[in-house]
Motif scaffolding. Structure first.
Motif, short mmCIF file in Angstrom:
data_model
loop_
_atom_site.label_atom_id
_atom_site.label_comp_id
_atom_site.label_asym_id
_atom_site.label_seq_id
_atom_site.Cartn_x
_atom_site.Cartn_y
_atom_site.Cartn_z
N VAL A 161 12.61 -7.28 -8.34
CA VAL A 161 11.17 -8.18 -8.16
C VAL A 161 10.14 -7.10 -8.14
O VAL A 161 10.47 -5.51 -7.72
N SER A 162 8.83 -7.20 -8.40
CA SER A 162 7.91 -6.13 -7.88
C SER A 162 7.08 -6.95 -7.20
O SER A 162 5.83 -7.77 -6.99
N ALA A 163 7.08 -6.92 -5.36
CA ALA A 163 6.10 -7.20 -4.66
C ALA A 163 4.51 -6.87 -4.88
O ALA A 163 3.46 -7.28 -4.98
N GLU A 164 4.36 -5.26 -5.61
CA GLU A 164 2.67 -5.05 -6.41
C GLU A 164 2.57 -5.84 -7.21
O GLU A 164 1.40 -5.80 -7.47
N THR A 165 3.64 -5.85 -8.54
CA THR A 165 2.77 -6.59 -9.95
C THR A 165 3.15 -8.32 -9.64
O THR A 165 2.79 -9.02 -10.72
N GLY A 185 16.22 -5.39 5.52
CA GLY A 185 16.04 -4.21 4.81
C GLY A 185 15.66 -3.24 5.58
O GLY A 185 15.19 -3.31 6.40
N HIS A 186 15.30 -2.53 5.01
CA HIS A 186 15.30 -0.88 5.64
C HIS A 186 14.23 -1.19 5.54
O HIS A 186 13.16 -1.27 4.98
N SER A 187 13.52 0.02 6.52
CA SER A 187 12.12 -0.24 6.87
C SER A 187 12.08 0.78 5.39
O SER A 187 12.01 2.03 4.75
N GLY A 188 10.44 0.00 4.98
CA GLY A 188 9.96 1.13 3.74
C GLY A 188 9.68 0.39 2.09
O GLY A 188 9.51 0.74 1.82
N VAL A 189 11.36 -0.61 2.39
CA VAL A 189 11.10 -1.06 1.29
C VAL A 189 10.27 -2.21 0.37
O VAL A 189 10.58 -3.04 -0.87
N GLY A 190 9.58 -2.10 1.27
CA GLY A 190 8.52 -3.70 1.01
C GLY A 190 9.18 -5.04 1.05
O GLY A 190 7.90 -5.97 0.51
N LYS A 191 9.53 -5.19 2.57
CA LYS A 191 9.62 -6.57 2.27
C LYS A 191 8.57 -7.25 3.25
O LYS A 191 8.67 -8.70 2.54
N SER A 192 8.17 -6.62 3.97
CA SER A 192 6.26 -7.39 4.26
C SER A 192 5.22 -7.75 2.85
O SER A 192 5.24 -8.29 3.44
N SER A 193 5.81 -6.90 2.13
CA SER A 193 4.96 -6.78 0.85
C SER A 193 5.44 -8.71 0.53
O SER A 193 4.56 -8.90 0.07
N LEU A 194 6.81 -8.41 0.10
CA LEU A 194 6.83 -9.39 -0.30
C LEU A 194 7.36 -11.08 0.20
O LEU A 194 6.25 -11.63 0.18
N THR A 206 1.89 -4.75 6.56
CA THR A 206 3.05 -3.61 6.13
C THR A 206 2.42 -2.31 6.47
O THR A 206 1.93 -1.78 7.06
N THR A 207 3.51 -1.02 5.20
CA THR A 207 3.69 -0.22 6.78
C THR A 207 2.07 0.87 6.04
O THR A 207 1.65 1.54 6.88
N ALA A 208 1.78 0.82 4.67
CA ALA A 208 0.82 1.32 4.39
C ALA A 208 -0.19 1.67 5.24
O ALA A 208 -1.39 1.84 5.15
N VAL A 209 -0.70 -0.11 5.57
CA VAL A 209 -1.92 -0.91 6.68
C VAL A 209 -1.06 -0.10 8.09
O VAL A 209 -2.73 0.58 8.38
P1 GDP Z 1 8.63 -2.64 5.00
O1 GDP Z 1 8.55 -1.94 5.52
O2 GDP Z 1 9.96 -3.19 3.90
O3 GDP Z 1 7.83 -4.09 5.42
O4 GDP Z 1 7.91 -2.43 3.89
P2 GDP Z 1 5.88 -2.60 3.70
O5 GDP Z 1 5.97 -4.25 2.89
O6 GDP Z 1 5.64 -2.14 4.92
O7 GDP Z 1 5.81 -1.63 1.82
C1 GDP Z 1 5.93 -0.20 2.21
C2 GDP Z 1 5.50 0.59 1.33
O8 GDP Z 1 5.68 0.31 -0.54
C3 GDP Z 1 4.36 0.49 1.28
O9 GDP Z 1 3.05 1.36 1.06
C4 GDP Z 1 3.88 -1.02 0.09
O10 GDP Z 1 2.87 -0.81 -0.42
C5 GDP Z 1 4.67 -0.27 -0.73
N1 GDP Z 1 5.45 -1.35 -1.82
C6 GDP Z 1 5.84 -2.73 -0.87
N2 GDP Z 1 6.50 -3.18 -1.89
C7 GDP Z 1 6.02 -2.51 -4.03
C8 GDP Z 1 6.36 -2.10 -4.71
O11 GDP Z 1 6.67 -3.77 -5.40
N3 GDP Z 1 5.87 -1.80 -5.66
C9 GDP Z 1 5.11 -0.24 -5.14
N4 GDP Z 1 4.74 0.45 -6.14
N5 GDP Z 1 4.76 0.18 -4.01
C10 GDP Z 1 5.19 -1.19 -2.88
#
Ligand code: GDP
Ligand code: ZN
Length: 311
Positions: A161-165, A185-194, A206-209
């Motif tokens: 999957v891609s949480a982005e697209t 999931g490990h921190s940074g894998v995109g769990k919050s984004s999903l 999300t971590t980016a914010v």
């Molecule tokens: P969490 O720590 O697992 O909750 O991860 P976050 O949702 O905070 O995402 C960590 C980083 O990965 C952020 O910078 C997201 O924007 C980025 N990210 C999450 N999902 C995707 C994705 O599908 N594609 C890309 N390119 N970046 C993603």
């Protein structure tokens, strides 16, 4: 009346009845679990409980929890302060999803295998969800194919999957429909984004914010459950620590490496740990390529940690 626990803040619990009414509930006096009296604080997200509206309360929806229904399954984690003290993290799950990534950051096989073993010990089926599909190049996709073949052959479902697209999200949603799914999931894998994609309007930080140091702003120290718009529930867990505990006696570890099961009974010794013993059918299967070498390496390394912890 019967209600399900969606959230816990230590002493107060958010409970939802079948009609969708939400109560803030707490325990009072003696609590019964499966008809038996229990002492410590044992309620977790996913628990089905009996609640009674508090006397004189007509507006605030406060309730007392009087009984917990027997659990189908549950996961525990040890308290950060007291290792021997265990808390129940979540109960009554249909499945767990481990969010993984081939890169940024790369999820190691060892980490996935540890999660799979622990989930198997808790009788929870696992789906491996690889996120960040949009940034995988040809080589990364080859790596993904390799991992998918490995884990699908063992019997696990694997998604990309891609949480982005949002690519692959329909399949992810279909796999979660009408089920209670724990996500980890490990921190940074995109769990919050999903989760933000699955639950529009929730806006998990999300971590980016928030940045890596912004942890204190959005502290999810407890698991939390949400209703999915298309049916089913999602349990968000704050960490993967609960899946690091392998509270398994050494001779049982191989039972949770599902592909080893058919060979275990063929070993010469019935207490075989599949390391140095003669006549070991598991090692033979590794040598013949029937069991993946990396999985065997994971097995041996987890076995070693169990030895250190002296279970
Ligand atoms: P969490 O720590 O697992 O909750 O991860 P976050 O949702 O905070 O995402 C960590 C980083 O990965 C952020 O910078 C997201 O924007 C980025 N990210 C999450 N999902 C995707 C994705 O599908 N594609 C890309 N390119 N970046 C993603
Ligand atoms: Zn053996």
């Amino acid at each position: 009346m019967q209600a399900t626990i969606y959230r816990s803040t230590g002493s107060w619990y958010t409970a939802k009845t079948e009609e969708g009414e939400i109560f803030q509930a707490r325990m009072k006096g003696i609590l019964k679990l499966d008809g038996k009296i229990t002492s410590t604080n044992p309620i977790a997200v996913g628990d089905v409980v009996e609640i009674v509206r508090e006397d004189g309360d007509v507006t605030a929806n406060n309730a007392m929890i009087t009984e917990i229904t027997a659990r189908r399954n549950y996961i525990v984690r040890s308290s950060p302060h007291k290792k021997t003290q265990k808390h129940i993290v979540a109960a009554n799950m249909d499945q767990a999803m481990l969010i993984c990534t081939v890169k940024e950051p790369r999820t190691s096989n060892g980490f996935m295998d540890r999660f799979l073993v622990t989930a198997a010990a808790y009788h929870i089926p696992v789906i491996l969800v690889f996120n960040k599909w949009d940034i995988y190049n040809e080589k990364d996709l080859e790596k993904f194919d390799e991992l998918r073949d490995l884990y699908e052959n063992i019997g696990y479902k694997v998604l990309l999957v891609s949480a982005e697209t949002t690519d692959g999200l329909d399949e992810l949603k279909a796999a979660m429909k009408d089920k209670t799914t724990l996500m980890s999931g490990h921190s940074g894998v995109g769990k919050s984004s999903l989760i933000n994609q699955l639950l529009p309007g929730l806006d998990l930080r999300t971590t980016a914010v928030s940045g890596w140091s912004g942890k204190g702003l959005h502290t999810t120290t407890y698991a939390e459950m949400y209703d999915l718009p298309e049916g089913g529930r999602l349990i968000d867990t704050p960490g993967v620590r609960e899946f690091g505990i392998v509270d398994i006696p050494k001779p049982e570890l191989s039972h949770y490496f599902l592909e080893m099961q058919p060979y275990i009974t063929e070993c010469q010794f019935n207490n075989c740990l599949h390391i140095n013993e003669p006549g070991c059918a598991v090692k033979e299967a590794v040598n013949e390529g029937e069991i993946d070498v990396e999985r065997y390496v994971s097995y041996a390394s987890i076995l070693e940690t169990i030895q250190e912890e002296q279970y």
